[in-house]
Design an enzyme around this catalytic site. Structure first.
Site, PDB file in Angstrom:
ATOM      1  N   PRO A  13      44.578  37.877  28.114  1.00 45.02           N
ATOM      2  CA  PRO A  13      45.426  36.663  28.451  1.00 45.02           C
ATOM      3  C   PRO A  13      46.676  37.139  28.611  1.00 45.02           C
ATOM      4  O   PRO A  13      47.623  36.804  29.382  1.00 45.02           O
ATOM      5  CB  PRO A  13      45.262  35.885  27.102  1.00 45.02           C
ATOM      6  CG  PRO A  13      43.695  36.259  26.690  1.00 45.02           C
ATOM      7  CD  PRO A  13      43.636  37.531  26.783  1.00 45.02           C
ATOM      8  N   SER A  63      48.595  42.471  35.360  1.00 48.53           N
ATOM      9  CA  SER A  63      48.816  43.272  36.026  1.00 48.53           C
ATOM     10  C   SER A  63      49.557  44.692  35.353  1.00 48.53           C
ATOM     11  O   SER A  63      49.456  45.798  35.606  1.00 48.53           O
ATOM     12  CB  SER A  63      50.131  43.002  37.067  1.00 48.53           C
ATOM     13  OG  SER A  63      49.686  42.095  38.098  1.00 48.53           O
ATOM     14  N   ASN A  92      39.451  52.680  41.634  1.00 50.01           N
ATOM     15  CA  ASN A  92      39.666  52.724  43.131  1.00 50.01           C
ATOM     16  C   ASN A  92      38.200  52.504  43.681  1.00 50.01           C
ATOM     17  O   ASN A  92      38.544  52.070  45.024  1.00 50.01           O
ATOM     18  CB  ASN A  92      39.905  54.632  43.063  1.00 50.01           C
ATOM     19  CG  ASN A  92      40.918  55.035  42.488  1.00 50.01           C
ATOM     20  OD1 ASN A  92      42.120  54.139  42.507  1.00 50.01           O
ATOM     21  ND2 ASN A  92      41.155  56.164  42.052  1.00 50.01           N
ATOM     22  N   GLY A  93      37.263  52.713  43.307  1.00 49.53           N
ATOM     23  CA  GLY A  93      36.047  52.264  44.120  1.00 49.53           C
ATOM     24  C   GLY A  93      35.823  50.947  44.075  1.00 49.53           C
ATOM     25  O   GLY A  93      35.579  50.126  45.028  1.00 49.53           O
ATOM     26  N   GLY A 116      38.105  22.793  63.152  1.00 51.49           N
ATOM     27  CA  GLY A 116      38.713  21.413  63.116  1.00 51.49           C
ATOM     28  C   GLY A 116      38.318  20.902  61.717  1.00 51.49           C
ATOM     29  O   GLY A 116      38.050  21.561  60.583  1.00 51.49           O
ATOM     30  N   GLU A 175      41.167  42.909  40.716  1.00 53.36           N
ATOM     31  CA  GLU A 175      41.184  44.589  40.718  1.00 53.36           C
ATOM     32  C   GLU A 175      42.373  44.945  41.074  1.00 53.36           C
ATOM     33  O   GLU A 175      42.839  45.930  41.614  1.00 53.36           O
ATOM     34  CB  GLU A 175      39.982  44.662  41.621  1.00 53.36           C
ATOM     35  CG  GLU A 175      38.735  44.254  41.653  1.00 53.36           C
ATOM     36  CD  GLU A 175      37.501  45.135  41.619  1.00 53.36           C
ATOM     37  OE1 GLU A 175      37.533  46.310  42.089  1.00 53.36           O
ATOM     38  OE2 GLU A 175      36.325  44.581  41.251  1.00 53.36           O
ATOM     39  N   ASN A 232      47.629  42.062  45.123  1.00 51.12           N
ATOM     40  CA  ASN A 232      48.070  42.958  46.103  1.00 51.12           C
ATOM     41  C   ASN A 232      49.568  43.245  45.796  1.00 51.12           C
ATOM     42  O   ASN A 232      50.248  44.097  46.500  1.00 51.12           O
ATOM     43  CB  ASN A 232      47.825  41.836  47.588  1.00 51.12           C
ATOM     44  CG  ASN A 232      46.548  42.088  47.784  1.00 51.12           C
ATOM     45  OD1 ASN A 232      45.480  42.487  47.162  1.00 51.12           O
ATOM     46  ND2 ASN A 232      46.195  41.371  49.024  1.00 51.12           N
TER      47      ASN A 232
END
Lengths: 132, 405
Positions: free
Chosen positions: B153, B157, B264-265, B364, B388, B391
């Protein structure tokens, strides 16, 4: 049905040479005591035969679901030895093929149909063409 | 507009391109014969065993254990794990190709399978012989399932600031703390847990393997998510949880490194899942554009939509090349592998979300209905830009590589 000439003869030839009953285009196979019940795909639908064993069966694509290849088997496939056995070693008389392809033709292009204006006219035309 | 998804054999052929017509987005180009075979099996499996159920698994939140075990029988449970403990011993590139293919059937389930694979690899690579033999075989067969437990929690990052403590007591560790957002949590059997055995920072972290049923191990409520609904997500809670020292992977203080190497994988795998979803979405959009008519003609006659479709295809191929390039680098153990994996994950997950989202727009109003698969691809891959390593963290890794050299 071989993918080259589509002849659909091997199973039938084998059965004739062995004088064994044949169940071709099998989409369902059930073994019974000394016999086999075969459901065949025919033009008109399905035909069920009961053949005394031994018998020759050929498979239709509806007979089974192919298994998935496993990753390890795919990798092993490349390493499997490919043994080449000359036909003579098996006692098979070698020689030129006994079938010669004389000609290959496309089917005639589909001709246009004809419109008729009454049922009597239709029947007349069919009779004239020898269809009824 | 969903005809091809209802016909599995046709679907697999469609994805691989019609004979004689080289599709620009054909995923089999440039692959070896073996890789094409792996891809074919995976596409067949995805089309027959996953695609028909993907909507139901999402709606009913079903964790498709039997289907995954069927996949494991084909070797998909430990794709890049060594064969002596039940793995398939394939390369990172082979793995990427397989997950990309499976993802066309159900992205959420494939993503879980990739997490499972990552965990088995960690035990295979960093475990002792005894640990490898104890854990890996049943994981490779998916008789047992695994979860990766790093996030808490208070630490996402900033993963190295994790707080779950593991106090040494005789020949056990006593764990206290909790993990958040754990994929498979509560339903899986084996938990690879990063916890603090030493001081602050990454060097104080170790990696322990826990098993469901250990006293002091419990789970939070099942989270309700926007996507990834075919895998349960729960908090994992440790309350004086007793773990034998023999369950530690590698040395004390090695845990963070193990976690990052796993990721990494994992990043290549998640990116590969995004590729599959994007490819499937392009095919769905392609079909819709040819079938749907407005203003007297098929949508496909509109240059705007043609151009958009072309852009989607171009971005898909670019993303695929990034991912496969990173996979090769990781396989070869190149120095730049980790940063390439981050770049690939960043690029592919962002681009592919854009592709799926654009494909939805092209449908649509129908694109917004759950009867149509495209919305599920959008919902399922949205989270790939977050987990993971967000970004944003991927950008940190790339920037560090550029500016610290």
């Amino acid at each position: 049905q071989a993918i080259d000439d589509d002849c659909n003869q091997t199973g039938q030839l084998l059965a004739a040479m062995l004088d064994w009953p044949q169940g071709t285009f099998a989409s369902r196979v059930q073994l019974e005591a000394g016999a086999v019940r075969v459901e065949r795909e025919v033009d008109g639908g399905l035909e069920t035969l009961r053949l005394r064993l031994p018998a020759v069966l050929t498979a239709d694509l509806r007979l089974n679901e192919p298994r998935y290849a496993t990753l390890p088997n795919i990798m092993k496939a490349k390493k499997k030895p490919l043994e080449v056995i000359p036909a003579a070693e098996l006692g098979v008389p070698a020689g030129a093929p006994r079938l010669k392809v004389l000609e290959v033709q496309e089917p005639p292009p589909r001709a246009g149909g004809e419109k008729v204006d009454s049922v009597e006219s239709l029947l007349g035309k069919l009779r004239h063409a020898g269809r009824i | 507009a969903m005809a091809w998804r209802a016909a599995p054999r046709a679907a697999a052929r469609l994805l691989l391109g019609r004979r004689g017509i080289a599709s620009c987005i054909d995923p089999s180009t440039g692959l070896t014969e073996d890789q094409k075979e792996f891809q074919k099996v995976a596409l067949d499996f995805a089309a027959k065993e996953m695609a028909p159920y993907m909507a139901e698994w999402d709606e009913k939140e079903i964790f498709p254990v039997e289907t995954m075990q069927k996949a494991a029988q084909l070797g998909f449970g430990g794709i890049y794990v060594k064969p002596d403990v039940g793995g398939s011993g394939l390369s990172r590139l082979d793995t990427s190709i397989i997950f990309e293919a499976l993802s066309t059937g159900c992205t959420s389930t494939t993503a879980y399978m990739s997490i499972h694979n990552m965990c088995v690899w960690m035990i295979d690579t960093f475990g002792s012989e005894e640990q490898r033999r104890r854990f890996c075989p049943s994981l490779c067969s998916m008789e047992k399932f695994a979860s990766y437990c790093l996030t808490e929690p208070g630490s996402g990052s900033d993963a190295a600031s994790l707080l779950t403590s593991a106090q040494r007591k005789g020949d056990t560790y006593i764990l206290n703390g909790s993990k958040a957002f754990i994929s498979g949590g509560g339903d899986t059997d084996v938990y690879v847990v990063m916890c603090r055995t030493g001081g602050p920072g990454p060097k104080g972290i170790s990696c322990l393997v826990l098993e469901k049923g250990m006293p002091g191990l419990s789970f939070g409520k099942k989270e309700k998510k926007v996507g990834w609904n075919s895998q349960p997500t729960r908090a994992v809670i440790f309350e004086d949880c007793v773990v034998p020292v023999g369950n530690r992977l590698g040395a004390e203080g090695q845990g963070f490194s193990i976690a990052m190497q796993g990721l990494n994988g994992g990043r290549i795998n998640i990116a590969s899942c995004s590729l599959g979803a994007a490819h499937a979405s392009i095919l769905l959009a392609q079909e819709h554009l040819t079938v749907r008519k407005q203003f007297g003609e098929p949508l496909a006659n509109n240059q705007y939509l043609q151009f958009r479709l072309a852009e989607m295809a171009t971005r898909l191929v670019a993303a695929r090349l990034m991912v496969r390039n990173a996979a090769r680098a990781l396989q070869e153990g190149r120095e730049d592998a980790a940063v390439l994996c981050s770049m690939a994950k960043l690029f592919a997950t962002d681009e592919c979300f854009g592709i799926c989202n654009q494909a939805l727009q092209m449908h649509g109003g129908y694109g917004y209905l759950k009867d149509y698969a495209v919305q599920q691809f959008v919902r399922d891959i949205r989270v790939h830009q977050i987990l993971e390593g967000t970004n944003e963290v991927m950008r940190m890794i790339v920037a560090r590589n550029l500016l610290q050299g």
